[in-house]
Design a protein around this motif. Structure first.
Motif, PDB file in Angstrom:
ATOM      1  N   MET A  48       0.826  -1.212   0.000  1.00  0.00           N
ATOM      2  CA  MET A  48       0.000   0.000   0.000  1.00  0.00           C
ATOM      3  C   MET A  48       0.857   1.257   0.000  1.00  0.00           C
ATOM      4  SD  MET A  48      -3.023  -0.915   2.739  1.00  0.00           S
ATOM      5  CE  MET A  48      -4.218  -2.231   2.456  1.00  0.00           C
ATOM      6  N   THR A  49       1.942   1.219   0.764  1.00  0.00           N
ATOM      7  CA  THR A  49       2.821   2.393   0.878  1.00  0.00           C
ATOM      8  C   THR A  49       3.476   2.712  -0.458  1.00  0.00           C
ATOM      9  OG1 THR A  49       3.253   1.831   3.199  1.00  0.00           O
ATOM     10  CG2 THR A  49       4.795   3.347   2.119  1.00  0.00           C
ATOM     11  N   VAL A  50       3.940   1.683  -1.167  1.00  0.00           N
ATOM     12  CA  VAL A  50       4.558   1.897  -2.477  1.00  0.00           C
ATOM     13  C   VAL A  50       3.525   2.437  -3.462  1.00  0.00           C
ATOM     14  CG1 VAL A  50       5.686   0.766  -4.438  1.00  0.00           C
ATOM     15  CG2 VAL A  50       6.313   0.127  -2.102  1.00  0.00           C
ATOM     16  N   TYR A  99       0.813   4.113  -2.785  1.00  0.00           N
ATOM     17  CA  TYR A  99       0.439   5.483  -2.422  1.00  0.00           C
ATOM     18  C   TYR A  99       1.558   6.472  -2.761  1.00  0.00           C
ATOM     19  CZ  TYR A  99      -1.992   9.146   0.109  1.00  0.00           C
ATOM     20  OH  TYR A  99      -2.654  10.316   0.434  1.00  0.00           O
ATOM     21  N   ALA A 100       2.805   6.010  -2.704  1.00  0.00           N
ATOM     22  CA  ALA A 100       3.919   6.872  -3.113  1.00  0.00           C
ATOM     23  C   ALA A 100       3.794   7.222  -4.590  1.00  0.00           C
ATOM     24  CB  ALA A 100       5.251   6.183  -2.841  1.00  0.00           C
ATOM     25  N   GLY A 101       3.442   6.242  -5.440  1.00  0.00           N
ATOM     26  CA  GLY A 101       3.226   6.528  -6.850  1.00  0.00           C
ATOM     27  C   GLY A 101       2.098   7.516  -7.059  1.00  0.00           C
ATOM     28  N   TYR A 102       1.030   7.346  -6.291  1.00  0.00           N
ATOM     29  CA  TYR A 102      -0.134   8.233  -6.405  1.00  0.00           C
ATOM     30  C   TYR A 102       0.231   9.675  -6.044  1.00  0.00           C
ATOM     31  CZ  TYR A 102      -4.678  10.278  -5.280  1.00  0.00           C
ATOM     32  OH  TYR A 102      -5.774  11.106  -5.220  1.00  0.00           O
ATOM     33  N   THR A 103       0.893   9.865  -4.903  1.00  0.00           N
ATOM     34  CA  THR A 103       1.224  11.220  -4.458  1.00  0.00           C
ATOM     35  C   THR A 103       2.341  11.839  -5.302  1.00  0.00           C
ATOM     36  OG1 THR A 103       2.695  10.286  -2.769  1.00  0.00           O
ATOM     37  CG2 THR A 103       0.450  10.830  -2.106  1.00  0.00           C
ATOM     38  N   ASP A 104       3.297  11.025  -5.755  1.00  0.00           N
ATOM     39  CA  ASP A 104       4.368  11.562  -6.600  1.00  0.00           C
ATOM     40  C   ASP A 104       3.798  12.129  -7.895  1.00  0.00           C
ATOM     41  OD1 ASP A 104       6.303  10.972  -4.784  1.00  0.00           O
ATOM     42  OD2 ASP A 104       7.155   9.279  -5.853  1.00  0.00           O
ATOM     43  N   LYS A 127      13.931   6.070  -7.995  1.00  0.00           N
ATOM     44  CA  LYS A 127      15.333   5.687  -8.098  1.00  0.00           C
ATOM     45  C   LYS A 127      15.615   4.520  -7.160  1.00  0.00           C
ATOM     46  CE  LYS A 127      16.969  10.327  -9.345  1.00  0.00           C
ATOM     47  NZ  LYS A 127      17.881  11.434  -8.997  1.00  0.00           N
ATOM     48  N   GLY A 128      16.810   3.965  -7.271  1.00  0.00           N
ATOM     49  CA  GLY A 128      17.217   2.885  -6.384  1.00  0.00           C
ATOM     50  C   GLY A 128      16.728   1.527  -6.848  1.00  0.00           C
ATOM     51  N   THR A 129      17.249   0.496  -6.202  1.00  0.00           N
ATOM     52  CA  THR A 129      16.899  -0.876  -6.557  1.00  0.00           C
ATOM     53  C   THR A 129      15.460  -1.164  -6.152  1.00  0.00           C
ATOM     54  OG1 THR A 129      19.191  -1.558  -6.213  1.00  0.00           O
ATOM     55  CG2 THR A 129      17.523  -3.292  -6.252  1.00  0.00           C
ATOM     56  N   ARG A 130      14.683  -1.670  -7.087  1.00  0.00           N
ATOM     57  CA  ARG A 130      13.264  -1.963  -6.836  1.00  0.00           C
ATOM     58  C   ARG A 130      12.926  -3.357  -7.332  1.00  0.00           C
ATOM     59  NH1 ARG A 130      10.660   2.400  -4.040  1.00  0.00           N
ATOM     60  NH2 ARG A 130      12.036   4.197  -4.363  1.00  0.00           N
ATOM     61  N   LEU A 175       3.344  -1.807  -8.437  1.00  0.00           N
ATOM     62  CA  LEU A 175       2.456  -1.078  -7.530  1.00  0.00           C
ATOM     63  C   LEU A 175       2.640   0.433  -7.666  1.00  0.00           C
ATOM     64  CD1 LEU A 175       2.833  -3.414  -4.449  1.00  0.00           C
ATOM     65  CD2 LEU A 175       0.718  -2.999  -5.729  1.00  0.00           C
ATOM     66  N   TYR A 176       3.882   0.865  -7.820  1.00  0.00           N
ATOM     67  CA  TYR A 176       4.138   2.299  -8.008  1.00  0.00           C
ATOM     68  C   TYR A 176       3.435   2.786  -9.277  1.00  0.00           C
ATOM     69  CZ  TYR A 176       6.815   6.674  -8.115  1.00  0.00           C
ATOM     70  OH  TYR A 176       7.187   7.994  -8.126  1.00  0.00           O
TER      71      TYR A 176
END
Length: 290
Positions: free
Chosen positions: A146-148, A150-155, A165-168, A175-176
């Motif tokens: 959910m956190t990932v 929601y990060a995509g949504y708010t970004d 960025k970074g290893t995903r 999800l992002y």
């Protein structure tokens, strides 16, 4: 190690592969072997993958399947006594390109028309999502998902289309991208007659910023050095919003100003300043944008 009956095909593929840029290697590998070996749920504005136990289990199963698969991005083929290694694992300097490619792929897969869902139906689901993120145990895998998301949504709301960025992990990129898609879903454009123009003071400030960006060579740099050239007007407007610190919602106003903005080449004495600014642009939007 894999064997392959077509010796000439393997060798020809390798000769082509080894001379490609990293982004093109990703596309080559994706076409030949696929970068997404799992089937992910379609975009769902109802967020059923969080609130339907069956769909939530599907996310958890995808996470576990990815964790147990080794060398997702390596293929070794043997032919005539020689081993050819097709390896697209991202080095740290290439991680952004890798993430961007897969985010773009996930979004492209969801670009088919979606059933219309009233925004009033989605907003309570987002409120429920926010509540669970802030009030639940962070070690719970579903809360991490959910956190990932929601990060995509708010970004997207703050910066427009963005690549983390970074290893995903693949599940994180998926999800992002779904969060980005939901934010874009909220952006159903109004008819021109219903669109609200920015206040006059904001309009003048925005025009002055864009004139300065033109004189410093920023606009020309974006048009000729970032991805496809020339950039589509909508994408250019979104990047300028990001660089100028404007909200993503200002991109339409930026695009309208750009249609009548004269963008002459910057004077010679600004070249050094342009170089510094261009370096900052690369830091902001990634060294290898499309």
């Amino acid at each position: 190690m894999n064997t392959h009956p077509h010796t000439d095909t393997i060798k020809n593929d390798w000769e082509q592969f080894k001379n490609l840029t990293y982004r093109d290697r990703l596309a080559f590998f994706d076409q030949k072997y696929t970068l997404l070996p799992f089937e992910y749920p379609s975009f769902d504005p109802h967020l059923s993958f969080f609130f339907d136990p069956v769909q939530s289990d599907r996310l958890l199963n995808l996470y576990q399947a990815e964790a147990h698969r080794k060398n997702l991005y390596v293929r070794e083929l043997s032919s005539a006594g020689r081993t050819y290694r097709f390896d697209v694992r991202p080095l740290s300097s290439k991680q952004w390109i890798f993430n961007h490619y897969l985010i773009t792929k996930f979004i492209a897969q969801a670009d088919a028309p979606q059933p219309s869902v009233p925004i009033e139906t989605i907003q309570p689901l987002l409120n429920k999502l926010r509540h669970q993120i802030t009030s639940s145990e962070r070690n719970n895998p579903l809360i991490k998902f959910m956190t990932v998301f929601y990060a995509g949504y708010t970004d997207y709301q703050q910066y427009g289309l963005l690549t983390p960025k970074g290893t995903r992990k693949l599940i994180e990129l998926y999800l992002y991208s779904q969060g980005l898609l939901l934010a874009r879903y909220f952006e159903s454009p109004l008819p021109a007659s219903q669109q609200i123009a920015p206040p006059a003071d904001d309009q003048r400030r925005l025009e002055q910023q864009l004139i300065a960006a033109s004189q410093l060579g920023i606009i020309q740099y974006l048009q000729t050095h970032i991805g496809q050239s020339p950039l589509p007007p909508a994408k250019l407007a979104r990047l300028l919003c990001l660089i100028l610190g404007e909200k993503a919602s200002a991109s339409e106003a930026v695009q309208a100003i750009l249609t009548h903005l004269h963008t002459p080449r910057g004077p010679r004495q600004l070249r050094q300043q342009q170089t510094v600014i261009k370096r900052q642009i690369r830091d902001i939007i990634g060294s290898d944008c499309t």
